[in-house]
Write a protein that holds these residues in place. Structure first.
Motif, PDB file in Angstrom:
ATOM      1  N   ASP A  65       0.833  -1.199   0.000  1.00  0.00           N
ATOM      2  CA  ASP A  65       0.000   0.000   0.000  1.00  0.00           C
ATOM      3  C   ASP A  65       0.867   1.247   0.000  1.00  0.00           C
ATOM      4  N   ARG A  66       0.390   2.264  -0.649  1.00  0.00           N
ATOM      5  CA  ARG A  66       0.978   3.597  -0.602  1.00  0.00           C
ATOM      6  C   ARG A  66       2.459   3.638  -0.928  1.00  0.00           C
ATOM      7  N   ILE A  67       2.869   3.133  -2.062  1.00  0.00           N
ATOM      8  CA  ILE A  67       4.258   3.287  -2.481  1.00  0.00           C
ATOM      9  C   ILE A  67       4.397   4.680  -3.079  1.00  0.00           C
ATOM     10  N   ALA A  68       5.249   5.491  -2.473  1.00  0.00           N
ATOM     11  CA  ALA A  68       5.426   6.877  -2.905  1.00  0.00           C
ATOM     12  C   ALA A  68       6.847   7.077  -3.414  1.00  0.00           C
ATOM     13  N   LEU A  69       6.967   7.438  -4.673  1.00  0.00           N
ATOM     14  CA  LEU A  69       8.254   7.790  -5.271  1.00  0.00           C
ATOM     15  C   LEU A  69       8.381   9.301  -5.146  1.00  0.00           C
ATOM     16  N   ARG A  70       9.239   9.748  -4.238  1.00  0.00           N
ATOM     17  CA  ARG A  70       9.342  11.172  -3.925  1.00  0.00           C
ATOM     18  C   ARG A  70      10.408  11.893  -4.735  1.00  0.00           C
ATOM     19  N   GLU A 107       2.275  -4.542   9.917  1.00  0.00           N
ATOM     20  CA  GLU A 107       2.519  -3.564   8.859  1.00  0.00           C
ATOM     21  C   GLU A 107       3.931  -3.026   9.047  1.00  0.00           C
ATOM     22  N   ILE A 108       4.663  -2.949   7.948  1.00  0.00           N
ATOM     23  CA  ILE A 108       6.034  -2.461   7.983  1.00  0.00           C
ATOM     24  C   ILE A 108       6.176  -1.326   6.983  1.00  0.00           C
ATOM     25  N   ARG A 109       6.725  -0.198   7.448  1.00  0.00           N
ATOM     26  CA  ARG A 109       7.039   0.923   6.563  1.00  0.00           C
ATOM     27  C   ARG A 109       8.472   0.747   6.085  1.00  0.00           C
ATOM     28  N   ILE A 110       8.667   0.784   4.781  1.00  0.00           N
ATOM     29  CA  ILE A 110       9.993   0.618   4.193  1.00  0.00           C
ATOM     30  C   ILE A 110      10.356   1.908   3.475  1.00  0.00           C
ATOM     31  N   GLN A 111      11.579   2.374   3.703  1.00  0.00           N
ATOM     32  CA  GLN A 111      12.073   3.586   3.062  1.00  0.00           C
ATOM     33  C   GLN A 111      13.424   3.299   2.414  1.00  0.00           C
ATOM     34  N   ILE A 112      13.698   4.031   1.329  1.00  0.00           N
ATOM     35  CA  ILE A 112      15.012   3.963   0.690  1.00  0.00           C
ATOM     36  C   ILE A 112      15.589   5.370   0.688  1.00  0.00           C
ATOM     37  N   SER A 140      26.542   8.976   5.144  1.00  0.00           N
ATOM     38  CA  SER A 140      25.398   9.676   5.734  1.00  0.00           C
ATOM     39  C   SER A 140      24.264   9.763   4.723  1.00  0.00           C
ATOM     40  N   ASP A 141      23.051   9.701   5.237  1.00  0.00           N
ATOM     41  CA  ASP A 141      21.866   9.799   4.385  1.00  0.00           C
ATOM     42  C   ASP A 141      21.656  11.239   3.933  1.00  0.00           C
ATOM     43  N   LYS A 142      21.106  11.400   2.746  1.00  0.00           N
ATOM     44  CA  LYS A 142      20.557  12.696   2.393  1.00  0.00           C
ATOM     45  C   LYS A 142      19.344  12.897   3.292  1.00  0.00           C
ATOM     46  N   SER A 143      18.868  14.114   3.382  1.00  0.00           N
ATOM     47  CA  SER A 143      17.838  14.420   4.374  1.00  0.00           C
ATOM     48  C   SER A 143      16.525  13.677   4.149  1.00  0.00           C
ATOM     49  N   GLU A 144      16.138  13.425   2.912  1.00  0.00           N
ATOM     50  CA  GLU A 144      14.841  12.814   2.640  1.00  0.00           C
ATOM     51  C   GLU A 144      14.991  11.452   1.968  1.00  0.00           C
ATOM     52  N   HIS A 145      14.054  10.571   2.254  1.00  0.00           N
ATOM     53  CA  HIS A 145      14.025   9.296   1.535  1.00  0.00           C
ATOM     54  C   HIS A 145      13.393   9.549   0.172  1.00  0.00           C
ATOM     55  N   TRP A 146      13.769   8.737  -0.804  1.00  0.00           N
ATOM     56  CA  TRP A 146      13.217   8.937  -2.147  1.00  0.00           C
ATOM     57  C   TRP A 146      12.100   7.944  -2.456  1.00  0.00           C
ATOM     58  N   LEU A 147      11.954   6.914  -1.640  1.00  0.00           N
ATOM     59  CA  LEU A 147      10.854   5.966  -1.823  1.00  0.00           C
ATOM     60  C   LEU A 147      10.372   5.498  -0.462  1.00  0.00           C
ATOM     61  N   GLU A 148       9.049   5.374  -0.337  1.00  0.00           N
ATOM     62  CA  GLU A 148       8.453   4.880   0.904  1.00  0.00           C
ATOM     63  C   GLU A 148       7.250   4.023   0.546  1.00  0.00           C
ATOM     64  N   GLY A 149       7.124   2.893   1.228  1.00  0.00           N
ATOM     65  CA  GLY A 149       5.986   2.018   0.994  1.00  0.00           C
ATOM     66  C   GLY A 149       5.571   1.319   2.273  1.00  0.00           C
ATOM     67  N   TYR A 150       4.318   0.892   2.302  1.00  0.00           N
ATOM     68  CA  TYR A 150       3.771   0.174   3.448  1.00  0.00           C
ATOM     69  C   TYR A 150       3.391  -1.234   3.002  1.00  0.00           C
ATOM     70  N   PHE A 151       3.862  -2.222   3.736  1.00  0.00           N
ATOM     71  CA  PHE A 151       3.640  -3.624   3.405  1.00  0.00           C
ATOM     72  C   PHE A 151       2.979  -4.316   4.585  1.00  0.00           C
ATOM     73  N   THR A 152       1.990  -5.148   4.317  1.00  0.00           N
ATOM     74  CA  THR A 152       1.354  -5.953   5.350  1.00  0.00           C
ATOM     75  C   THR A 152       1.758  -7.404   5.145  1.00  0.00           C
ATOM     76  N   PHE A 153       2.297  -8.004   6.188  1.00  0.00           N
ATOM     77  CA  PHE A 153       2.705  -9.406   6.171  1.00  0.00           C
ATOM     78  C   PHE A 153       1.834 -10.190   7.143  1.00  0.00           C
ATOM     79  N   VAL A 154       1.558 -11.444   6.809  1.00  0.00           N
ATOM     80  CA  VAL A 154       0.801 -12.338   7.676  1.00  0.00           C
ATOM     81  C   VAL A 154       1.682 -13.535   8.010  1.00  0.00           C
ATOM     82  N   ALA A 155       1.716 -13.894   9.284  1.00  0.00           N
ATOM     83  CA  ALA A 155       2.445 -15.078   9.734  1.00  0.00           C
ATOM     84  C   ALA A 155       1.584 -16.304   9.455  1.00  0.00           C
TER      85      ALA A 155
END
Length: 88
Positions: A12-17, A41-46, A55-70
């Motif tokens: 859900d909500r993969i944002a290419l910034r 739910e896990i938020r993943i950023q690049i 060191s990271d640049k100040s902003e992430h360029w990609l963010e997404g939300y993933f739901t996993f089920v055990a």
């Protein structure tokens, strides 16, 4: 020994910034944002790393939300997971 699989249930909500500079290294990070009885739910950023250092640049360029089920790999049924216990 109890074994389980994590199955991707939703993306859900993969944002290419921004567009990254592919010559630079990238850092993938994730945070657990919600835990249910058998899902999480896990938020993943690049982040793009600066050219000469780590060191990271100040902003992430990609963010997404993933739901996993055990899931139990033998029965393919959801199984309970440990709750998230926030600490400050």
């Amino acid at each position: 020994e109890d074994k389980l699989m994590l199955v991707t249930a939703a993306v859900d909500r993969i944002a290419l910034r921004d567009i990254p500079t592919l010559e630079n290294d990238q850092r993938l990070s994730g945070q657990v944002t919600f835990v249910g009885s058998s899902s999480m739910e896990i938020r993943i950023q690049i982040h793009e790393l600066s050219g000469d250092d780590t060191s990271d640049k100040s902003e992430h360029w990609l963010e997404g939300y993933f739901t996993f089920v055990a899931v139990n790999p033998e029965t393919n049924r959801p199984v309970k997971i440990c709750p998230l216990i926030p600490k400050t």
